[in-house]
Scaffold this motif. Sequence first.
Motif, short mmCIF file in Angstrom:
data_model
loop_
_atom_site.label_atom_id
_atom_site.label_comp_id
_atom_site.label_asym_id
_atom_site.label_seq_id
_atom_site.Cartn_x
_atom_site.Cartn_y
_atom_site.Cartn_z
N ILE A 1 21.26 32.82 -9.62
CA ILE A 1 22.33 33.55 -8.93
C ILE A 1 22.06 35.03 -9.07
CG2 ILE A 1 23.84 33.53 -10.96
CD1 ILE A 1 26.20 33.23 -8.96
N TRP A 2 22.26 35.79 -7.98
CA TRP A 2 22.07 37.23 -8.05
C TRP A 2 23.13 37.94 -7.22
CZ3 TRP A 2 18.05 34.06 -6.20
CH2 TRP A 2 17.88 34.01 -4.81
N THR A 3 23.33 39.20 -7.53
CA THR A 3 24.31 40.04 -6.83
C THR A 3 23.75 40.51 -5.50
OG1 THR A 3 25.24 40.77 -8.93
CG2 THR A 3 25.70 42.14 -7.00
N VAL A 4 24.61 40.55 -4.48
CA VAL A 4 24.21 40.99 -3.14
C VAL A 4 25.21 42.04 -2.64
CG1 VAL A 4 23.86 40.31 -0.74
CG2 VAL A 4 23.09 38.80 -2.59
N ASN A 5 24.69 43.14 -2.12
CA ASN A 5 25.50 44.16 -1.47
C ASN A 5 25.06 44.29 -0.02
OD1 ASN A 5 26.90 44.92 -3.88
ND2 ASN A 5 25.10 46.11 -4.50
N VAL A 6 26.01 44.31 0.89
CA VAL A 6 25.71 44.41 2.32
C VAL A 6 26.45 45.62 2.89
CG1 VAL A 6 26.13 43.36 4.59
CG2 VAL A 6 25.22 41.97 2.71
N VAL A 7 25.75 46.40 3.71
CA VAL A 7 26.34 47.52 4.43
C VAL A 7 26.12 47.30 5.92
CG1 VAL A 7 26.38 50.02 4.77
CG2 VAL A 7 25.82 49.09 2.52
N LEU A 8 27.18 47.34 6.71
CA LEU A 8 27.03 47.25 8.17
C LEU A 8 26.61 48.61 8.69
CD1 LEU A 8 30.04 45.12 9.50
CD2 LEU A 8 27.72 44.40 8.94
N GLN A 9 25.49 48.63 9.42
CA GLN A 9 24.99 49.87 10.01
C GLN A 9 25.45 50.05 11.44
OE1 GLN A 9 23.56 51.79 7.94
NE2 GLN A 9 23.13 50.32 6.31
N GLY A 10 25.73 48.95 12.12
CA GLY A 10 26.18 49.04 13.50
C GLY A 10 26.73 47.71 13.97
N CYS A 11 27.65 47.76 14.93
CA CYS A 11 28.24 46.53 15.47
C CYS A 11 28.62 46.77 16.93
CB CYS A 11 29.48 46.14 14.66
SG CYS A 11 30.17 44.54 15.14
N ASP A 12 28.07 45.96 17.81
CA ASP A 12 28.35 46.02 19.25
C ASP A 12 28.88 44.65 19.67
OD1 ASP A 12 28.41 46.28 21.98
OD2 ASP A 12 26.28 46.69 22.22
N VAL A 13 30.18 44.44 19.50
CA VAL A 13 30.74 43.11 19.75
C VAL A 13 30.66 42.73 21.22
CG1 VAL A 13 32.25 43.25 17.75
CG2 VAL A 13 33.11 44.00 19.96
N GLU A 14 30.65 43.71 22.11
CA GLU A 14 30.58 43.40 23.54
C GLU A 14 29.27 42.72 23.89
OE1 GLU A 14 32.92 43.59 25.61
OE2 GLU A 14 34.39 44.81 24.53
#
Length: 211
Positions: free
Chosen positions: A30-43
Amino acid sequence: MDSFRTSFLHAGCTFTGTQNVLHGTAVENIWTVNVVLQGCDVENGYLCGSMEALNVPAADCPVLTFWEGEIIDNKHFTFLTGQWDATRDTDLIHWSKFPSFHPLRDAVIRDGGRFLHLDDLDYIFMRWKERFFVNVGADCGLTIAGFYYVCFHRETGSVEGIYYDPLSPPFQKLALQVSTCGRHGFAFPEYSFAQRARMITSHPYDVLMCS
């Protein structure tokens, strides 16, 4: 898109949690995970970001990757992956790991779920595919050959993921919660992930190595 109904999918949102590898019914690693959203284009059913894995048993330092995501919207992407060595059966097995998928399963078996009204659901289904290592080489102890099946809760921002790679231990579980949700994408001092993504086709091995 008002029907998207979530405050947690935009550049700057960060998530933290864990990924684990099972051996039978027991957690092996098991390990730690960090996520950062850089961009999102839902259309257009698209998002991207960075994923940092810490305390990985086979790695000498944190492993940072850039990933791109497909939002299952039945306009741009469906529940059937059609790539990355995933068959129709692979898709059904992995999507079915999420209880929120169970009411949709028959429709996906019947016609790929193409006529489901996904905007009405409390969950957003996605695929996240890591594209390249940012700070290490390919011999870092982790693989990015596979991809994640992802189930995202619109109201809480919680993320469940199941990793698929036919050459890796099956059903590795990703579990994330929102940690912060600012309005700005993250960038390294010397370059941004958007620039990095544009560079990758011409400089696929140009990575920052761990010191």
